[in-house]
Design a protein around this motif. Structure first.
Motif, PDB file in Angstrom:
ATOM      1  N   GLN A  37       1.226 -10.994  -4.220  1.00  0.00           N
ATOM      2  CA  GLN A  37      -0.132 -10.478  -4.280  1.00  0.00           C
ATOM      3  C   GLN A  37      -0.386  -9.446  -3.189  1.00  0.00           C
ATOM      4  O   GLN A  37      -1.044  -8.436  -3.417  1.00  0.00           O
ATOM      5  N   VAL A  38       0.125  -9.691  -1.989  1.00  0.00           N
ATOM      6  CA  VAL A  38      -0.095  -8.774  -0.872  1.00  0.00           C
ATOM      7  C   VAL A  38       0.683  -7.477  -1.056  1.00  0.00           C
ATOM      8  O   VAL A  38       0.143  -6.382  -0.877  1.00  0.00           O
ATOM      9  N   HIS A  39       1.948  -7.588  -1.409  1.00  0.00           N
ATOM     10  CA  HIS A  39       2.802  -6.399  -1.483  1.00  0.00           C
ATOM     11  C   HIS A  39       2.749  -5.710  -2.843  1.00  0.00           C
ATOM     12  O   HIS A  39       3.067  -4.522  -2.941  1.00  0.00           O
ATOM     13  N   PHE A  40       2.361  -6.447  -3.886  1.00  0.00           N
ATOM     14  CA  PHE A  40       2.229  -5.866  -5.229  1.00  0.00           C
ATOM     15  C   PHE A  40       0.894  -6.305  -5.826  1.00  0.00           C
ATOM     16  O   PHE A  40       0.855  -7.165  -6.716  1.00  0.00           O
ATOM     17  N   ASP A  77      -6.886  -5.291   8.785  1.00  0.00           N
ATOM     18  CA  ASP A  77      -6.036  -4.354   8.049  1.00  0.00           C
ATOM     19  C   ASP A  77      -6.386  -4.447   6.572  1.00  0.00           C
ATOM     20  O   ASP A  77      -6.013  -5.406   5.891  1.00  0.00           O
ATOM     21  N   HIS A  78      -7.132  -3.461   6.061  1.00  0.00           N
ATOM     22  CA  HIS A  78      -7.603  -3.522   4.680  1.00  0.00           C
ATOM     23  C   HIS A  78      -6.458  -3.533   3.678  1.00  0.00           C
ATOM     24  O   HIS A  78      -6.570  -4.130   2.597  1.00  0.00           O
ATOM     25  N   GLY A  79      -5.361  -2.890   4.018  1.00  0.00           N
ATOM     26  CA  GLY A  79      -4.225  -2.903   3.114  1.00  0.00           C
ATOM     27  C   GLY A  79      -3.703  -4.301   2.858  1.00  0.00           C
ATOM     28  O   GLY A  79      -3.160  -4.596   1.791  1.00  0.00           O
ATOM     29  N   PHE A  80      -3.900  -5.181   3.838  1.00  0.00           N
ATOM     30  CA  PHE A  80      -3.474  -6.572   3.703  1.00  0.00           C
ATOM     31  C   PHE A  80      -4.564  -7.414   3.056  1.00  0.00           C
ATOM     32  O   PHE A  80      -4.342  -8.101   2.056  1.00  0.00           O
ATOM     33  N   TYR A  81      -5.786  -7.347   3.597  1.00  0.00           N
ATOM     34  CA  TYR A  81      -6.850  -8.250   3.156  1.00  0.00           C
ATOM     35  C   TYR A  81      -7.396  -7.900   1.786  1.00  0.00           C
ATOM     36  O   TYR A  81      -7.890  -8.788   1.072  1.00  0.00           O
ATOM     37  N   ASP A  82      -7.322  -6.632   1.388  1.00  0.00           N
ATOM     38  CA  ASP A  82      -7.817  -6.262   0.062  1.00  0.00           C
ATOM     39  C   ASP A  82      -7.045  -6.960  -1.046  1.00  0.00           C
ATOM     40  O   ASP A  82      -7.569  -7.180  -2.137  1.00  0.00           O
ATOM     41  N   ALA A  83      -5.797  -7.318  -0.759  1.00  0.00           N
ATOM     42  CA  ALA A  83      -4.988  -7.985  -1.775  1.00  0.00           C
ATOM     43  C   ALA A  83      -5.556  -9.349  -2.134  1.00  0.00           C
ATOM     44  O   ALA A  83      -5.342  -9.850  -3.235  1.00  0.00           O
ATOM     45  N   PHE A  84      -6.293  -9.983  -1.212  1.00  0.00           N
ATOM     46  CA  PHE A  84      -6.865 -11.300  -1.495  1.00  0.00           C
ATOM     47  C   PHE A  84      -8.069 -11.200  -2.418  1.00  0.00           C
ATOM     48  O   PHE A  84      -8.462 -12.189  -3.034  1.00  0.00           O
ATOM     49  N   GLY A  85      -8.662 -10.010  -2.509  1.00  0.00           N
ATOM     50  CA  GLY A  85      -9.794  -9.825  -3.408  1.00  0.00           C
ATOM     51  C   GLY A  85      -9.492  -8.765  -4.436  1.00  0.00           C
ATOM     52  O   GLY A  85     -10.355  -7.993  -4.804  1.00  0.00           O
ATOM     53  N   ALA A 125      13.051  -1.746  10.284  1.00  0.00           N
ATOM     54  CA  ALA A 125      11.602  -1.944  10.386  1.00  0.00           C
ATOM     55  C   ALA A 125      10.908  -0.668  10.814  1.00  0.00           C
ATOM     56  O   ALA A 125       9.769  -0.404  10.414  1.00  0.00           O
ATOM     57  N   ALA A 126      11.570   0.139  11.642  1.00  0.00           N
ATOM     58  CA  ALA A 126      10.990   1.413  12.062  1.00  0.00           C
ATOM     59  C   ALA A 126      10.988   2.425  10.922  1.00  0.00           C
ATOM     60  O   ALA A 126      10.139   3.317  10.875  1.00  0.00           O
ATOM     61  N   LEU A 127      11.909   2.274   9.990  1.00  0.00           N
ATOM     62  CA  LEU A 127      12.053   3.246   8.918  1.00  0.00           C
ATOM     63  C   LEU A 127      11.102   2.998   7.748  1.00  0.00           C
ATOM     64  O   LEU A 127      10.648   3.938   7.112  1.00  0.00           O
ATOM     65  N   THR A 128      10.812   1.710   7.462  1.00  0.00           N
ATOM     66  CA  THR A 128      10.070   1.428   6.233  1.00  0.00           C
ATOM     67  C   THR A 128       9.153   0.221   6.366  1.00  0.00           C
ATOM     68  O   THR A 128       9.483  -0.758   7.043  1.00  0.00           O
ATOM     69  N   ASP A 129       8.006   0.310   5.696  1.00  0.00           N
ATOM     70  CA  ASP A 129       7.067  -0.817   5.645  1.00  0.00           C
ATOM     71  C   ASP A 129       7.596  -1.955   4.770  1.00  0.00           C
ATOM     72  O   ASP A 129       7.043  -3.057   4.794  1.00  0.00           O
ATOM     73  N   TRP A 130       8.650  -1.688   4.006  1.00  0.00           N
ATOM     74  CA  TRP A 130       9.190  -2.719   3.117  1.00  0.00           C
ATOM     75  C   TRP A 130       9.991  -3.776   3.863  1.00  0.00           C
ATOM     76  O   TRP A 130      10.444  -4.748   3.271  1.00  0.00           O
ATOM     77  N   TYR A 131      10.156  -3.590   5.161  1.00  0.00           N
ATOM     78  CA  TYR A 131      10.884  -4.589   5.954  1.00  0.00           C
ATOM     79  C   TYR A 131      10.183  -5.951   5.871  1.00  0.00           C
ATOM     80  O   TYR A 131      10.816  -6.986   5.640  1.00  0.00           O
ATOM     81  N   GLU A 132       8.853  -5.961   6.056  1.00  0.00           N
ATOM     82  CA  GLU A 132       8.109  -7.213   5.984  1.00  0.00           C
ATOM     83  C   GLU A 132       8.138  -7.786   4.576  1.00  0.00           C
ATOM     84  O   GLU A 132       8.228  -9.005   4.390  1.00  0.00           O
ATOM     85  N   ALA A 133       8.060  -6.935   3.564  1.00  0.00           N
ATOM     86  CA  ALA A 133       8.106  -7.414   2.185  1.00  0.00           C
ATOM     87  C   ALA A 133       9.422  -8.124   1.897  1.00  0.00           C
ATOM     88  O   ALA A 133       9.453  -9.126   1.179  1.00  0.00           O
TER      89      ALA A 133
END
Length: 481
Positions: A198-201, A94-102, A36-44
């Motif tokens: 939708q959020v991650h891609f 967090d716009h990176g997250f919420y922008d995915a909804f629109g 998780a410290a190394l990459t944001d893809w952990y949550e994905a």
């Protein structure tokens, strides 16, 4: 040779980046998995590959640490929750997250960020009419153990009818579909199950909204319901835009009165209005429908709870053939306690809404967090905190029958907290009182027990698709006296 140089450079860059994130990054001192410290893809990975399993992973991590790096910072601390959401005016979404909804309406985000005026008077008669219709359907079509119905679907059909009426002054008539199999319900379910793609891609949803429908349905046939839902909402909005006099002739003010006639600003585009409609229908049908589904299950499972509710309602509502108002129902202490407990179990949002720490953000949970850090806390951890809710996985309305409920109410957050609290809060409470009051007073529902019937709506039986999805359901029938 050039390719090898590029490859070596890339590996060296990743190595240096990894060393920095593990040992020198401002968040490196917080506990959490190395990956998780190394990459944001952990949550994905947990959201997509593990099928909405991130909140379950949070539970594992919080058995070791109150704070976990995943790679955002997730808390398990009631003070931190209120610092982030209740009082957190210095934190932004967090716009990176919420922008995915629109993703298909970039010029105007949906209701996650749009500030609408306060809701107009709740159209109680509209809600009552739709509840009457549901009760009639249940009595007519599901009156024996051989003809059972999923209350999760029935309640979602009801709340969808209510929210579409409130948005457009014209109901989607979901209750009229045989077995509640309306495209809107199918579309909502499919949409939420694809939420993490939708959020991650974000380009995935851009493709599904812009590619020819035949191609989409050939590649992704499960999106048929979503596309039908979107097309239906688009037709309703087109009708309102092309015939603005419709809104002047309706019986009550709607949300689209404000969206189509904004004050001191340009009217949103058609794409943005569709985006708003999708969001409002999803949000407006889920929390209330989920709470009603869970509350009804426990009322039927535990005779002591059911008897207390029936006794209180029978005494306050002697003639069940005459409607009882919301204001009268909300004065009933045990019904109120029951609704609060149903909301505590149903959670509202399951996924932690991400917020970004600002330069002026004070301490969060007693810690000074570096600016720019994404922080959050799932309401699941607030609602199951044993220090506030003893024996938290026991459905117990009596916990709310105390002289001072201020601490309990502070930590009840199914509609979020603070400045970004749900815009439809008043409508939701009206629905909850009227639905539960009518269902429990006017029908005699019975659980249909099978091996697939859910045992308990514990939060760990839910799957995180932003909203909770339950791994099992239950079915009921109406026992005619």
């Amino acid at each position: 040779m050039h390719y090898l140089l590029f490859l070596y450079s890339a590996f060296f860059f990743l190595f240096v980046l990894g060393v920095y994130r593990l040992f020198f990054h401002p968040l490196s001192r917080y506990p959490g998995p190395t990956l998780a410290a190394l990459t944001d893809w952990y949550e994905a990975y947990y959201n997509i590959v593990k099928g909405g399993g991130l909140v379950v992973k949070y539970e594992e991590l919080h058995k070791l640490h109150e704070l976990a790096l995943t790679p955002s910072l997730h808390f398990n601390n009631r003070e931190a929750f209120h610092d982030i959401y209740t009082y957190g005016s210095t934190l932004v979404k967090d716009h990176g997250f919420y922008d995915a909804f629109g993703v298909h309406a970039r010029e105007a985000s949906a209701s996650f960020s749009t500030v609408l005026p306060e809701s107009s008077d709740v159209p109680e008669y509209t809600i009552q009419q739709k509840i009457d219709k549901l009760l009639a359907i249940l009595e007519s079509n599901y009156s024996s153990s051989g003809t059972t119905v999923s209350m999760a679907v029935a309640y979602r059909a009801l709340t969808t009818n209510i929210i579409t009426s409130y948005c457009f002054a014209e109901s989607a008539n979901v209750l009229d579909s045989p077995n509640f199999s309306h495209p809107i319900l199918q579309g909502l379910k499919e949409g939420f199950r694809k939420i993490w793609l939708q959020v991650h891609f974000p380009f995935f949803i851009t493709f599904t909204l812009n590619a020819p429908q035949k191609l989409i349905l050939w590649l992704l046939p499960e999106f048929e319901g979503y596309l039908k839902m979107k097309a239906g909402l688009e037709c309703q909005i087109d009708s309102l835009i092309n015939n603005p006099d419709i809104l002047s002739m309706v019986e009550h003010e709607t949300i689209f009165h404000h969206l189509l006639e904004p004050k001191d600003q340009k009217r949103p585009s058609l794409a943005s209005l569709i985006d708003e409609a999708l969001t409002l229908v999803a949000a407006g049908s889920d929390t209330v429908g989920n709470a009603c589904n869970i509350g009804t299950f426990y009322a039927l499972k535990y005779p002591s709870i059911h008897q207390k509710l029936k006794k209180e309602l029978d005494e306050a509502w002697p003639d069940k053939d005459r409607p009882m108002s919301y204001t009268a129902l909300e004065k009933l202490p045990y019904l109120t306690a029951f609704i609060r407990e149903a909301l505590r179990f149903s959670l509202g949002l399951m996924h932690p809404p991400p917020r970004v720490v600002g330069l002026s953000t004070p301490e969060i949970g007693g810690l000074k967090i570096p600016p720019g850090t994404v922080v959050g806390m799932s309401v699941k951890f607030l609602h199951t905190n044993p220090d506030v809710f003893p024996d938290p996985y026991n459905f117990n309305p009596d916990r709310w029958i105390v002289k001072d409920t201020s601490r309990l109410l502070l930590d009840l957050a199914p509609f979020s907290k603070g400045l970004r609290m749900c815009l439809g809060l008043n409508l939701a409470w009206c629905e909850l009182y009227l639905i539960f009051g009518n269902i429990l007073r006017r029908l005699d529902l019975k659980l249909h027990i099978t091996e697939d019937t859910i045992d308990n709506f514990r939060a760990d039986n839910g799957v995180d698709y932003w909203l909770p999805f339950w791994k099992k359901e239950y079915r009921v029938f109406v026992q005619n006296s």
